[in-house]
Design an enzyme around this catalytic site. Sequence first.
Site, PDB file in Angstrom:
ATOM      1  CG  HIS A 240      -1.959  -1.020   1.293  1.00  0.00           C
ATOM      2  ND1 HIS A 240      -2.166  -1.820   2.384  1.00  0.00           N
ATOM      3  CD2 HIS A 240      -2.884  -1.387   0.365  1.00  0.00           C
ATOM      4  CE1 HIS A 240      -3.186  -2.639   2.142  1.00  0.00           C
ATOM      5  NE2 HIS A 240      -3.631  -2.401   0.920  1.00  0.00           N
TER       6      HIS A 240
ATOM      7  CE  LYS B 270     -14.399  -7.043   3.786  1.00  0.00           C
ATOM      8  NZ  LYS B 270     -13.147  -6.678   3.126  1.00  0.00           N
TER       9      LYS B 270
ATOM     10  NE  ARG C 188      -2.273  -7.573  -4.591  1.00  0.00           N
ATOM     11  CZ  ARG C 188      -3.071  -8.001  -3.638  1.00  0.00           C
ATOM     12  NH1 ARG C 188      -2.625  -8.085  -2.407  1.00  0.00           N
ATOM     13  NH2 ARG C 188      -4.306  -8.377  -3.882  1.00  0.00           N
TER      14      ARG C 188
ATOM     15  CB  SER D  32      -4.559  -6.627   4.234  1.00  0.00           C
ATOM     16  OG  SER D  32      -4.141  -5.371   3.795  1.00  0.00           O
TER      17      SER D  32
HETATM   18  O1  PNS Z   1      -8.863  -3.028   0.033  1.00  0.00           O
HETATM   19  P1  PNS Z   1     -10.077  -3.621  -0.603  1.00  0.00           P
HETATM   20  O2  PNS Z   1     -10.863  -4.414   0.416  1.00  0.00           O
HETATM   21  O3  PNS Z   1      -9.764  -4.419  -1.838  1.00  0.00           O
HETATM   22  O4  PNS Z   1     -10.993  -2.374  -1.060  1.00  0.00           O
HETATM   23  C1  PNS Z   1     -12.226  -2.584  -1.672  1.00  0.00           C
HETATM   24  C2  PNS Z   1     -13.007  -1.257  -1.768  1.00  0.00           C
HETATM   25  C3  PNS Z   1     -13.122  -0.612  -0.412  1.00  0.00           C
HETATM   26  C4  PNS Z   1     -12.312  -0.328  -2.714  1.00  0.00           C
HETATM   27  C5  PNS Z   1     -14.422  -1.623  -2.324  1.00  0.00           C
HETATM   28  O5  PNS Z   1     -14.987  -2.666  -1.584  1.00  0.00           O
HETATM   29  C6  PNS Z   1     -15.364  -0.434  -2.328  1.00  0.00           C
HETATM   30  O6  PNS Z   1     -15.231   0.466  -3.120  1.00  0.00           O
HETATM   31  N1  PNS Z   1     -16.329  -0.446  -1.394  1.00  0.00           N
HETATM   32  C7  PNS Z   1     -17.248   0.644  -1.153  1.00  0.00           C
HETATM   33  C8  PNS Z   1     -18.658   0.289  -1.614  1.00  0.00           C
HETATM   34  C9  PNS Z   1     -18.760   0.465  -3.112  1.00  0.00           C
HETATM   35  O7  PNS Z   1     -18.551   1.509  -3.654  1.00  0.00           O
HETATM   36  N2  PNS Z   1     -19.132  -0.657  -3.763  1.00  0.00           N
HETATM   37  C10 PNS Z   1     -19.192  -0.711  -5.199  1.00  0.00           C
HETATM   38  C11 PNS Z   1     -17.827  -0.970  -5.783  1.00  0.00           C
HETATM   39  S1  PNS Z   1     -17.939  -1.227  -7.475  1.00  0.00           S
END
Ligand code: PNS
Length: 188
Positions: free
Chosen positions: A19, A43, A92, A130
Amino acid sequence: MKRIKAIYPGSFDPPTNGHLDLIERGSKLFDELVVAILQNPEKDPLFSVTDRRRMLEAMTADFDNVSVDTFEGLTVDYALRVEATAILRGIRAISDYEYELQMALMNRKLQPGLETVFMMPAEKYSYVSSRLVREVAQLGGSIACLVPELVEHKLREKMDVAHKFESAEHLPDKTPPEGKSKSRKKKA
Ligand code: PNS
């Protein structure tokens, strides 16, 4: 000249060197970068949002154009609220691509004016996630070089607390069983 503000959304549970690598690259590409931690009530994270925020703030203290924030709800709504025009995400390996593409296209459908920009962290972090960091730390493996030192300490603290808690749970039960402590009735 147009200034470009981007958000870098994620769970960051915990933040890793991967990150940080991406944040550094993003800070060079964008005029302003907001690391946005998703507050997801569904979560059950290892670290609270406050802990993650503190860790990320310490990790990014040297970057003048990087800030840390938290958000709930849709990423695109948050981006609009803070007047960002780009979403930064890391890829990645090819295995990340499908999920990231799906998210980027969904976000574009929801908000066509927002662009998702993908960047690749250094190859040495291509296997760092993570989830794996949490798992390795929980099982007592070394996570040095995978996360910044402060995150490593925080993880160790968490594991020690969890370990103590578990050990206490497995201590022999010294409570006398029901009725055992009661004085025996004399035989009639
Ligand atoms: O670090 P992560 O868990 O891969 O991040 C995922 C994240 C937070 C970017 C994604 O789950 C997200 O954008 N969540 C917010 C809800 C949302 O906008 N959902 C639609 C995504 S297309």
